[in-house]
Design an enzyme around this catalytic site. Structure first.
Site, mmCIF file in Angstrom:
data_model
loop_
_atom_site.group_PDB
_atom_site.id
_atom_site.type_symbol
_atom_site.label_atom_id
_atom_site.label_comp_id
_atom_site.label_asym_id
_atom_site.label_seq_id
_atom_site.Cartn_x
_atom_site.Cartn_y
_atom_site.Cartn_z
ATOM 1 C CE LYS A 159 55.949 45.509 22.216
ATOM 2 N NZ LYS A 159 55.730 44.877 23.545
ATOM 3 C CG HIS A 166 42.749 19.168 42.647
ATOM 4 N ND1 HIS A 166 42.107 18.399 43.427
ATOM 5 C CD2 HIS A 166 42.527 20.416 43.544
ATOM 6 C CE1 HIS A 166 41.195 19.229 44.391
ATOM 7 N NE2 HIS A 166 41.597 20.370 44.255
ATOM 8 C CG ASN A 185 56.609 63.729 22.847
ATOM 9 O OD1 ASN A 185 55.617 62.970 22.581
ATOM 10 N ND2 ASN A 185 57.589 63.422 23.660
ATOM 11 N N GLY A 186 53.212 64.782 23.240
ATOM 12 C CA GLY A 186 52.488 64.620 24.437
ATOM 13 C C GLY A 186 51.042 64.647 24.335
ATOM 14 C CD1 TRP A 209 52.383 57.115 20.197
ATOM 15 C CD2 TRP A 209 53.469 55.786 19.143
ATOM 16 N NE1 TRP A 209 52.051 55.697 20.822
ATOM 17 C CE2 TRP A 209 52.775 54.891 19.976
ATOM 18 C CE3 TRP A 209 54.262 54.669 18.094
ATOM 19 C CZ2 TRP A 209 52.422 53.492 19.910
ATOM 20 C CZ3 TRP A 209 53.895 53.338 18.247
ATOM 21 C CH2 TRP A 209 52.982 52.878 18.864
ATOM 22 C CB CYS A 220 56.011 62.602 19.078
ATOM 23 S SG CYS A 220 54.028 62.442 18.878
ATOM 24 C CD GLU A 263 57.318 37.711 27.083
ATOM 25 O OE1 GLU A 263 57.026 37.478 25.952
ATOM 26 O OE2 GLU A 263 56.562 38.501 27.824
ATOM 27 C CD GLU A 296 52.075 39.739 32.082
ATOM 28 O OE1 GLU A 296 51.390 38.752 31.343
ATOM 29 O OE2 GLU A 296 53.080 40.417 31.381
ATOM 30 N NE ARG A 313 61.201 59.844 21.063
ATOM 31 C CZ ARG A 313 61.189 60.518 22.314
ATOM 32 N NH1 ARG A 313 62.492 60.440 22.894
ATOM 33 N NH2 ARG A 313 60.426 61.223 22.686
ATOM 34 C CE LYS A 332 56.385 40.611 30.261
ATOM 35 N NZ LYS A 332 54.969 40.210 29.620
HETATM 36 C C1 AGP Z 1 53.910 39.735 26.075
HETATM 37 O O1 AGP Z 1 55.087 39.972 26.968
HETATM 38 C C2 AGP Z 1 54.160 38.874 24.894
HETATM 39 N N1 AGP Z 1 55.121 39.804 23.872
HETATM 40 C C3 AGP Z 1 53.096 38.714 24.131
HETATM 41 O O2 AGP Z 1 52.369 37.659 24.841
HETATM 42 C C4 AGP Z 1 51.887 39.508 23.806
HETATM 43 O O3 AGP Z 1 51.256 39.922 24.729
HETATM 44 C C5 AGP Z 1 50.977 39.035 22.856
HETATM 45 O O4 AGP Z 1 51.660 38.407 21.544
HETATM 46 C C6 AGP Z 1 49.743 39.957 22.416
HETATM 47 O O5 AGP Z 1 50.170 40.926 21.642
HETATM 48 P P1 AGP Z 1 49.298 42.410 21.465
HETATM 49 O O6 AGP Z 1 49.066 42.649 22.832
HETATM 50 O O7 AGP Z 1 50.266 43.370 20.541
HETATM 51 O O8 AGP Z 1 48.028 41.688 20.885
#
Ligand code: AGP
Length: 608
Positions: free
Chosen positions: A603, A504, A101-102, A75, A2, A488, A481, A27, A485
C-alpha cells in the site's frame, strides 16, 4: 476514518471498549483513547500510537474502572497525531468528554469566539471545540447543551458524549458520519461500525442524520432535533466479522470506490466559503504565488497520474509552465529549481520513499514545496513547506481509488485558486467552476448507481490477454490511470497510449479481437478520437468507448459505450475514472484475484 465505541452496562467498560476498538483497527488510526466514569469523575486515558499503547498505560483497562464509557481510535484530520490531540477531548473543567468522527468545518471561527470568552484550549483538534462548547452552553441539561452545540457547528460528525452530571448515560448524535446503536441485555452500545459490537450483540439501530440518542444500560431513547421520539426498527446483523469490517462489501476496494462521493465532498466543502475557494491551511502568500515562473508536479503511480491531469489543467487555466515527473526520475535528472519554482508533491500515504526523496531534493535546491497528502502528520506532509490534506479517510485497498479522486479535487481547487489570483478567470468563469465542483459528488454517485453496466462489460472481457487504453489530453491522463488499475489488480497486460501516437508504432500490436478502451470525453478532441477509433477498428480491434452523455455519435464507431454525465472539461477526469476503477475491479473479481492485496504490491512503497 476514526472509530467510536461507547458502553453502558453492568460489566467493566474499559475491556469492552478496548475490544470494540480493536475490531475497528481496519479503519486505520494513529492514536486511541477512552473516558470512563468511575463513580466520582470521568477518567481519561489516551495516547498516540497503536491500541497496544492504550492497553499498556491502562493495564488492559484496569486503571480506568467503571461501567460506562466511550472509546476512540483517531485518524487525524486537524492536528497531527499526538497524546493531546487524541480523543476523548474534554471540556476545560473535565465535566464533558467527547469522541468524534468527522470534520467540524467551522471549528476555527468557533474556537476564536470561545477563546475571546476566556476558554483555554489544549489541543489542535476540531473536536475539542465541541467539548468546550458543550460546557459553555450547559445549564444543567446535557441534551439541551448538545442541541445548542449542533445548531452552531457545521460539517460532518458522529459524536459520543459523557457528562459527569449524568453518569448513567451516553448522549450520541450523527450527521454524515456513520453511527449505530447496539442493543444488548442490560447493556447498550454506540459504535461507528458493526464489527465493534458483534461479539456482544447483533441487534442494532442504524442512526439517521440529526437523530439524538440517550443511551443507558437498560434504555435507549432516540429523539429528533425537536426532542420528539423517533421510532427505530431493530436490524439484526447476520454478517461475519470480516464482512462487517468492509461494511458488507466483499472487498475494501469496493467499499472505497463507493465512498468516493463522500470523500470528494469532504475534501471540497471545507474549502468553499461564500462561493470562494479558501485554503486556510497554507502559508503561501499571493505574492509568492505570483512569483513562481514554473511548477513541477512530482509523484509515483496513481498520484503521478493525478500529476499528469494537474499539468493539463494548470497550464490551461493558470498559464504557468508545468512539468510533471515520476519521483524516481525527478531526483536523478538534476532538475533546474529555485525560489521561483513551486514543486507540487502528491502522495496518499505521505511515506513513499521515491516521492520523499524528490521532495528533499526540491527543498535542497530552494524550491517551494506544497504537498497534497491523505495521511495527516506523515513524513512528506511534515517536510513540505505547505500541505493540503485530502480528507478521503484511511484507504485500505492497495489500489487507490477514493484518495486518487480527492487528489483530483484538490488539483481543481488549487487551479481555480491560482487562476483567480493571477487574474485568469472572469467572475462568471469562477462561479461556473464552483458550481461544477459542488456538483461533482452527485455526478460520481450517479455513475456508481449505474455500475451494473460496467459489470456487464467486464463479464465480456475478463479473459482478454491485452488491453490498450487510448486518449488525448486529459483523456490520455485517464488512460494511464485506467491501465494501471487494471494491471495492478487483475494482472492483465495493459498499456496506455496518447491516441495520436498509435500510428507511430504501437498500432502494429492491434489485431483481431484486441480490446481497446477509448476515452473520448474531451469535446474539442472528440472527432480526432473517432478517427483513432476507426484506425484500430479497421485492424480488428474491439472498442469500448467512454464518453459523456452528450456525445452519442460515438455509437457509430465503438462496439460498446459507457456514458458519464457531462461536466466542464477540466473535471471530467473525476467522472471518467469511475468506470475505469469499476472495470478493473469487476474484471479482477471475475478472475478470482486478491483484489485488496494484489501480488508483489504494498500500500505504501517505503523503499526506493
Ligand atoms: C495505486 O493504485 C498504486 N497502489 C500505487 O501506484 C500508488 O499510487 C503509488 O505507490 C504512490 O503511493 P502514494 O500515493 O502513497 O505516494
Amino acid at each position: 476514518m476514526c472509530g467510536i465505541v461507547g458502553y453502558a452496562g453492568e460489566v467493566q467498560a474499559a475491556p469492552v471498549l478496548l475490544s470494540g476498538l480493536e475490531k475497528l483497527e481496519y479503519r486505520g488510526y494513529d492514536s486511541a483513547g477512552m473516558a470512563v466514569y468511575d463513580g466520582e469523575a470521568i477518567r481519561v486515558a489516551k495516547a498516540k500510537g497503536r491500541l497496544q499503547v492504550l492497553r499498556e498505560i491502562t493495564e488492559d483497562g484496569a486503571q480506568v474502572p467503571g461501567v460506562i464509557g466511550i472509546g476512540h481510535t483517531r485518524w487525524a484530520t486537524h492536528g497531527a497525531p499526538s497524546d493531546v490531540n487524541s480523543h476523548p477531548q474534554v471540556s476545560v473543567s473535565g465535566k464533558f468528554a467527547v469522541v468524534h468522527n468527522g470534520i467540524i468545518e467551522n471549528y476555527l471561527q468557533l474556537k476564536e469566539k470561545l477563546m475571546k470568552k476566556g476558554v483555554a484550549f489544549v489541543s489542535e483538534t476540531d473536536t475539542e471545540v465541541v467539548a468546550q462548547l458543550l460546557e459553555y452552553y450547559y445549564k444543567g441539561d446535557i441534551v439541551d447543551a448538545v442541541i445548542q452545540v449542533l445548531r452552531r457547528v457545521e460539517g460532518s460528525y458522529a459524536l459520543g458524549v459523557l457528562c459527569e452530571d449524568a453518569p448513567d448515560q451516553i448522549v450520541a448524535v450523527r450527521k454524515d458520519s456513520p453511527l449505530i446503536v447496539g442493543l444488548g441485555q442490560r447493556e447498550n452500545f454506540i459504535a461507528s461500525d458493526v464489527p465493534a459490537i458483534l461479539s456482544r450483540t447483533r441487534d442494532i439501530y442504524r442512526l439517521n442524520d440529526n437523530e439524538i440518542v440517550i443511551l443507558k444500560k437498560d434504555s435507549v431513547q432516540v429523539l429528533n432535533m425537536d426532542l420528539e421520539p423517533v421510532e427505530k426498527q431493530v436490524c439484526h446483523i447476520d454478517w461475519d466479522v470480516s464482512a462487517a469490517e468492509k461494511g458488507g462489501y466483499e472487498h475494501f476496494m469496493a467499499k472505497e470506490i463507493m465512498e468516493q462521493p463522500k470523500a470528494v465532498r469532504d475534501t471540497i466543502s471545507p474549502r468553499l466559503r461564500g462561493g470562494r475557494v479558501v485554503f486556510d491551511e497554507i502559508s503561501l502568500t499571493a505574492e509568492q504565488l505570483r512569483s513562481f515562473r514554473k511548477i513541477y508536479v512530482v509523484a509515483c503511480g496513481s498520484a503521478y497520474h493525478v500529476g499528469v491531469v494537474a499539468k493539463y489543467v494548470l497550464e490551461q487555466n493558470v498559464r504557468i509552465p508545468v512539468e510533471v515527473d515520476v519521483a524516481s526520475e525527478f531526483r536523478y535528472r538534476q532538475p533546474i529549481l529555485g525560489p521561483d519554482t513551486l514543486v507540487l508533491v502528491i502522495s496518499q500515504s505521505g511515506e513513499t520513499a521515491d516521492t520523499l526523496a524528490a521532495l528533499r531534493e526540491a527543498r535542497r535546491l530552494g524550491a517551494y514545496t506544497l504537498s497534497i497528502v491523505n495521511v495527516v502528520g506523515s513524513t512528506i506532509a511534515n517536510e513540505s513547506d505547505d500541505v493540503i490534506y485530502t480528507w478521503a479517510g484511511p484507504e485500505i485497498a492497495v489500489a487507490t481509488t477514493k484518495a486518487y479522486s480527492t487528489q483530483l479535487a484538490v488539483v481543481y481547487l488549487l487551479t481555480i485558486y491560482l487562476a483567480d489570483l493571477l487574474g485568469r478567470l472572469t467572475p462568471q468563469q469562477y462561479a461556473d467552476y464552483i458550481a461544477e465542483l459542488e456538483a461533482l459528488p452527485e455526478k460520481i454517485d450517479a455513475i456508481l448507481k449505474n455500475r451494473a453496466n460496467i459489470q456487464y462489460l467486464a463479464s465480456k472481457f475478463f479473459n482478454v490477454r491485452d488491453v490498450f487504453f487510448i486518449g488525448r489530453n486529459l483523456d490520455y491522463a485517464m488512460s494511464l490511470e485506467g491501465s494501471l488499475k487494471l494491471k495492478e489488480i487483475s494482472y492483465i497486460h495493459s498499456d496506455a497510449y496518447a491516441a495520436g501516437e498509435l500510428k507511430h508504432g504501437t498500432i502494429s500490436l492491434v489485431e483481431d479481437g484486441t480490446l481497446v478502451i477509448a476515452l473520448a470525453t474531451q469535446r474539442t478532441l472528440f472527432d480526432k478520437m473517432m478517427s483513432n477509433v476507426k484506425e484500430v477498428k479497421t485492424r480488428g480491434a474491439v472498442v469500448l468507448g467512454v464518453t459523456t452523455s452528450l456525445q452519442r455519435q460515438i455509437e457509430k464507431e465503438a462496439d460498446y459505450v459507457f456514458y458519464i454525465p457531462d461536466a466542464c472539461p477540466m473535471m471530467l477526469p473525476s467522472l471518467s475514472v469511475i468506470p475505469l476503477q469499476l472495470f478493473a475491479y469487476y474484471v479482477s473479481s471475475m478472475k478470482g484475484c486478491d483484489i485488496d492485496k494484489p501480488r508483489n504490491l504494498a500500500k505504501s512503497v517505503t523503499v526506493e
